[in-house]
Design an enzyme around this catalytic site. Sequence first.
Site, mmCIF file in Angstrom:
data_model
loop_
_atom_site.group_PDB
_atom_site.id
_atom_site.type_symbol
_atom_site.label_atom_id
_atom_site.label_comp_id
_atom_site.label_asym_id
_atom_site.label_seq_id
_atom_site.Cartn_x
_atom_site.Cartn_y
_atom_site.Cartn_z
ATOM 1 N N THR A 185 44.814 9.588 -12.655
ATOM 2 C CA THR A 185 44.179 10.696 -12.370
ATOM 3 C C THR A 185 43.027 10.829 -12.206
ATOM 4 O O THR A 185 42.059 9.908 -12.647
ATOM 5 C CB THR A 185 44.698 11.727 -13.644
ATOM 6 N N GLU A 330 48.062 13.029 -18.218
ATOM 7 C CA GLU A 330 47.976 12.375 -19.554
ATOM 8 C C GLU A 330 49.153 13.019 -20.353
ATOM 9 O O GLU A 330 49.418 12.499 -21.641
ATOM 10 C CB GLU A 330 46.706 12.718 -20.321
ATOM 11 N N LYS A 440 40.338 21.787 -8.329
ATOM 12 C CA LYS A 440 41.706 21.709 -7.769
ATOM 13 C C LYS A 440 42.267 22.353 -6.770
ATOM 14 O O LYS A 440 42.636 23.562 -6.744
ATOM 15 C CB LYS A 440 42.519 21.959 -9.037
ATOM 16 N N TRP A 445 42.743 16.867 -7.042
ATOM 17 C CA TRP A 445 41.565 16.991 -7.475
ATOM 18 C C TRP A 445 40.324 16.712 -6.672
ATOM 19 O O TRP A 445 40.576 15.670 -5.793
ATOM 20 C CB TRP A 445 41.503 16.063 -8.820
HETATM 21 P P1 AMP Z 1 46.845 16.914 -13.453
HETATM 22 O O1 AMP Z 1 46.589 15.933 -14.341
HETATM 23 O O2 AMP Z 1 46.508 16.627 -11.963
HETATM 24 O O3 AMP Z 1 48.117 17.275 -13.750
HETATM 25 O O4 AMP Z 1 46.130 18.013 -13.885
HETATM 26 C C1 AMP Z 1 46.043 18.677 -14.905
HETATM 27 C C2 AMP Z 1 44.889 19.620 -15.130
HETATM 28 O O5 AMP Z 1 45.634 20.833 -14.121
HETATM 29 C C3 AMP Z 1 44.777 20.401 -16.647
HETATM 30 O O6 AMP Z 1 44.167 19.918 -17.417
HETATM 31 C C4 AMP Z 1 44.221 21.718 -16.183
HETATM 32 O O7 AMP Z 1 42.963 21.883 -15.931
HETATM 33 C C5 AMP Z 1 44.955 22.080 -14.744
HETATM 34 N N1 AMP Z 1 46.315 22.877 -15.105
HETATM 35 C C6 AMP Z 1 47.526 22.617 -15.206
HETATM 36 N N2 AMP Z 1 48.462 23.495 -15.315
HETATM 37 C C7 AMP Z 1 47.614 24.443 -15.104
HETATM 38 C C8 AMP Z 1 48.054 26.047 -15.336
HETATM 39 N N3 AMP Z 1 49.298 26.387 -15.952
HETATM 40 N N4 AMP Z 1 46.949 26.758 -15.604
HETATM 41 C C9 AMP Z 1 45.787 26.245 -15.412
HETATM 42 N N5 AMP Z 1 45.540 25.166 -14.939
HETATM 43 C C10 AMP Z 1 46.231 24.245 -15.290
#
Ligand code: AMP
Length: 548
Positions: A185, A330, A440, A445
Amino acid sequence: MNGLMMDWPLLVPSILYRAGRIYPEKAIISRHADGTIHRMNYGELEVRVHRLMNALRSLGIRPGDRVATLAWNSHRHLELYFAVPSMGAVLHTINFRLARDQLKYIINHAEDRVVFVDRSVAPLAAALREDIPGVEQFIVMDDRCPGPSALPEPAIDYEDLLAGASERAEFPRLDENMAAGMCYTSATTGEPKGVVYSHRSTYLHAMAGCLADAGALSEREIALPAVPMFHVNAWGMPYSCAMTGATQVFPGSGLIGQPLAELLESQRVTCAAGVPTIWTLLYQHLKEKTYDLSSLHTLLVGGSAAPRWMLERFERDFGIRVLHAWGMTETSPVGTFSRLRSEMLAWSEERQIEYRLKQGIPIAGVETRILGDGGEDLPWDGEHVGELAVRGPWIASSYYNNPEAGAAFTPDGWFRTGDMASIDRYGYVQLTDRKKDLIKRKGEWISSVDMENAVSCHPGIAEAAVVARPDPVCDELPAVLVVRRAGVEPPVEPQDVIDSLAPKFARWQLPLPEDVHFVESLPRTGVGKIDKKVLRQLVAGLSKPPGG
Ligand code: AMP
């Protein structure tokens, strides 16, 4: 104490074993890049996984070795999801949309020994070849992309590899705490961080995905992961589906609008999961062309906040329920689901929507807290906002071979998410902001800190800040605020800024020219830091209203 339950390990191969025994005839459907459909069933999946395990052994893969994939969603990727962990090796699914340097870092850091690559992605592997000398073998999966592809060396064809392997494999005795998979990530700055999933965490997470108050996957569903299989195991859907015997439909690279709508219709899909961008583009397409999506009852949305129009209009226009969830690489990833509890069904529509737009309550197994600046617990009153911290059996306890990235893990065993949230008295988490400096875009990212550093290297720029600008299709886009260096002629223009970023970022990560803004100075907080909150508000005012 005696008289206890069996100490029976929770293992990925037992998911496959059950699917093969109980649901051998249930379908696994894949769409190739040329639009043709491939059909198989769980019985055939099991046989092919046996062959693949033997084939991997013939390539010298041993327990603990990392086996990487650069691949879209397909039945072959599913075969790898089972074969690699079942032989004790570690499936490393790679997000091939990352910048070249990051891919190089990830593959070398994970010490991937072999890489399974879709033919449509093979040119990327060929271009990376010199930088990843540790990879001994590439296995090309023909996803029927049109035209020839440059192949990395040495390459063999997936089907040839399987054809040469026998169809009964030995399953080694595994410990449930052994690594089954890994995924990197993005870090706020610098290199990506590896998260390692164990057999136990994968099994429990898959089971949690089947809970009625979570993903509610069951044998009756025809499920389509529109989230790539390189994103946190497609949110665990392939494992949850196999666990329940649900039919699985893999869209290949066809995640946008028309191919997705066609597949949803032709395969009578009942539920699908993806980031908001996928559903925004689908919605726009469905407004242009009519499909029979009467089988489709639920779209699961996560990865970024679900916009209000999405919940309202999918339901109003097409009778499809949008279900909001939150998770992270994570957290395997699913942490919270926003379903209404029984008493809320009597509430006004407005209040219900307000709740469904929250990120939701933790699934059984996950615990949540919100932490104040001093690490103290904040009350669950829906008002106080602090950093969301979580713990549970499918939450990471560290990053792979990366002790410097350990600050996210508290000494008392919690993981600090970097998301700012409130929690209300019902336990619903609502994200309000992001502490981590990341943007994002369409589920992927971009590091604002890395971008700021890169922009600031330009001789014509005194200082720069990068923040997320909300966008109706991409969710977020990078907005760059630049203070020009006095006296430098000719003055820096937006294209100069973009050109200076081009060598270090993937093309899709670059800002649009209209998102490069020149300012006299940057706002600062009391302690002299650039005030990103103010900047985010400023650029949010520049975004267009939601589409659709
Ligand atoms: P990733 O590790 O790439 O799956 O990204 C995780 C991050 O995406 C989280 O820590 C949030 O910042 C964002 N995220 C995931 N789901 C949501 C959601 N339903 N609403 C807002 N942000 C989200």
